[in-house]
Design a protein around this motif. Structure first.
Motif, PDB file in Angstrom:
ATOM      1  N   LEU A 121       0.830  -1.197   0.000  1.00 20.76           N
ATOM      2  CA  LEU A 121       0.000   0.000   0.000  1.00 20.76           C
ATOM      3  C   LEU A 121       0.872   1.257   0.000  1.00 20.76           C
ATOM      4  O   LEU A 121       1.945   1.286   0.577  1.00 20.76           O
ATOM      5  N   LEU A 148     -11.966  -3.305   7.951  1.00 23.49           N
ATOM      6  CA  LEU A 148     -11.236  -3.830   6.792  1.00 23.49           C
ATOM      7  C   LEU A 148     -11.154  -5.346   6.843  1.00 23.49           C
ATOM      8  O   LEU A 148     -11.020  -5.931   7.933  1.00 23.49           O
ATOM      9  N   ASP A 201      -2.984   5.311  -0.058  1.00 21.75           N
ATOM     10  CA  ASP A 201      -3.935   4.238   0.271  1.00 21.75           C
ATOM     11  C   ASP A 201      -4.231   4.225   1.773  1.00 21.75           C
ATOM     12  O   ASP A 201      -5.388   4.121   2.193  1.00 21.75           O
ATOM     13  N   GLU A 223     -14.954   2.604  -2.623  1.00 29.91           N
ATOM     14  CA  GLU A 223     -13.584   2.098  -2.587  1.00 29.91           C
ATOM     15  C   GLU A 223     -12.641   2.848  -3.526  1.00 29.91           C
ATOM     16  O   GLU A 223     -11.498   3.096  -3.206  1.00 29.91           O
ATOM     17  N   ARG A 257      -6.437  -6.846   4.028  1.00 29.95           N
ATOM     18  CA  ARG A 257      -6.246  -5.392   3.895  1.00 29.95           C
ATOM     19  C   ARG A 257      -5.699  -4.812   5.199  1.00 29.95           C
ATOM     20  O   ARG A 257      -4.838  -3.943   5.209  1.00 29.95           O
ATOM     21  N   LEU A 307      -7.697   4.703   3.909  1.00 25.50           N
ATOM     22  CA  LEU A 307      -8.252   3.567   4.654  1.00 25.50           C
ATOM     23  C   LEU A 307      -8.218   3.786   6.171  1.00 25.50           C
ATOM     24  O   LEU A 307      -8.643   2.910   6.931  1.00 25.50           O
TER      25      LEU A 307
END
Lengths: 78, 211
Positions: free
Chosen positions: A2, A19, A6, B115, A23, A10
């Motif tokens: 990642l 998650l 990212d 997403e 992930r 997240l």
């Protein structure tokens, strides 16, 4: 692997444990290597913790307000 | 302040209210009045908060007879508040905060697809705070007041989602129902709202050291 971008995107889902396992592990791996993202995650967790305490400072409903609302209830109830 | 005891399930609660049970109504007031006042403050100035909340309680009581439990009771109450607050804010031509002006939802991230969505790029690596321990930060009343004020500066839907999720511990599902959001929109709004509050805290904590 990642990117910081990212992990930035997240971060809330990671904090909220939303998650999927794979992930989540990828985020943790990135955090182990990136001090900037560790700081972001730490600060976002602190932000959520502080937000969660804001309502603790709310004063209770005063007896006068409760009494006024009960009067309203008696007047308007179905 | 200890939290009020949990309310009974919706069917029991609504039956008690319909039966004219004063004590049940007091419990509802204790459980939701502060939430309603906080949500109202996002739309109107403090002087009009009482009016919005009073209108909401009247709307709740008048609507009880026809409440059909298609939504949870608290999401129904919340929707009444938001409708009343929007109406009064428009009528008084005084939307507070200014960030709420403009087309509903514009620029708040809630229309993102989920997403694949990218948040606005961060300005750079986060600066260290003078204090980052959550417990120590949360112990400062001044900081709690700062965060409460910071919330009023978020775009409307971010403010509503963060307030209900993080301050009042609502589930994602209840927030989606109350605000007519998809799960992915709700997630994006929550994240962007938190990031904005974090950024405001960063500035605040850089300017004033928390002892």
């Amino acid at each position: 692997m990642l990117s910081c971008r990212d992990v930035h995107d997240l971060a809330s889902a990671h904090i909220d444990r939303e998650l999927p396992w794979r992930r989540r592990m990828a985020v943790r791996l990135h955090l182990a290597m990136c001090k900037h993202c560790r700081r972001l995650m730490r600060q976002l967790r602190a932000t959520v913790a502080v937000l969660g305490r804001v309502k603790d400072a709310d004063p209770p409903v005063s007896p006068e307000r409760e009494a006024a609302l009960v009067e309203l209830f008696k007047r308007e109830r179905p | 302040m200890s939290p009020p005891p949990p309310l009974p399930d919706d069917a029991t609660l609504v039956a008690a209210l319909r039966a004219g049970d004063d004590a049940a109504f007091v419990r509802v007031v204790r459980a939701y009045d502060a939430t309603l006042r906080r949500l109202a403050r996002g739309y109107v100035g403090e002087a009009l908060v009482d009016e919005v909340v009073q209108d909401t309680w009247i709307g709740v009581l008048r609507g009880l007879a026809t409440f059909e439990a298609r939504a949870a009771f608290r999401t129904w109450v919340c929707r009444i508040l938001i409708n009343r607050a929007r109406t009064l804010a428009v009528r008084s031509a005084r939307m507070v905060p200014m960030s709420s002006l403009g087309p509903e939802g514009a620029g708040d991230g809630g229309d993102a697809a989920g997403e694949g969505d990218r948040d606005a790029p961060a300005a750079g690596p986060p600066a260290p705070w003078s204090e980052e321990d959550p417990a120590r930060l949360a112990a400062h009343q001044e900081l709690l007041a700062f965060v409460e004020q910071a919330l009023t500066e978020l775009p409307e839907r971010q403010r509503l989602v963060v307030t209900l999720r993080d301050l009042h511990d609502w589930s994602a599902e209840d927030v989606c129902n109350a605000l007519d959001l998809t799960e992915s929109n709700q997630r994006v709004l929550l994240h962007r709202g938190r990031l904005r509050v974090r950024a405001m805290l960063e500035q605040h904590l850089a300017a004033s050291r928390v002892p």
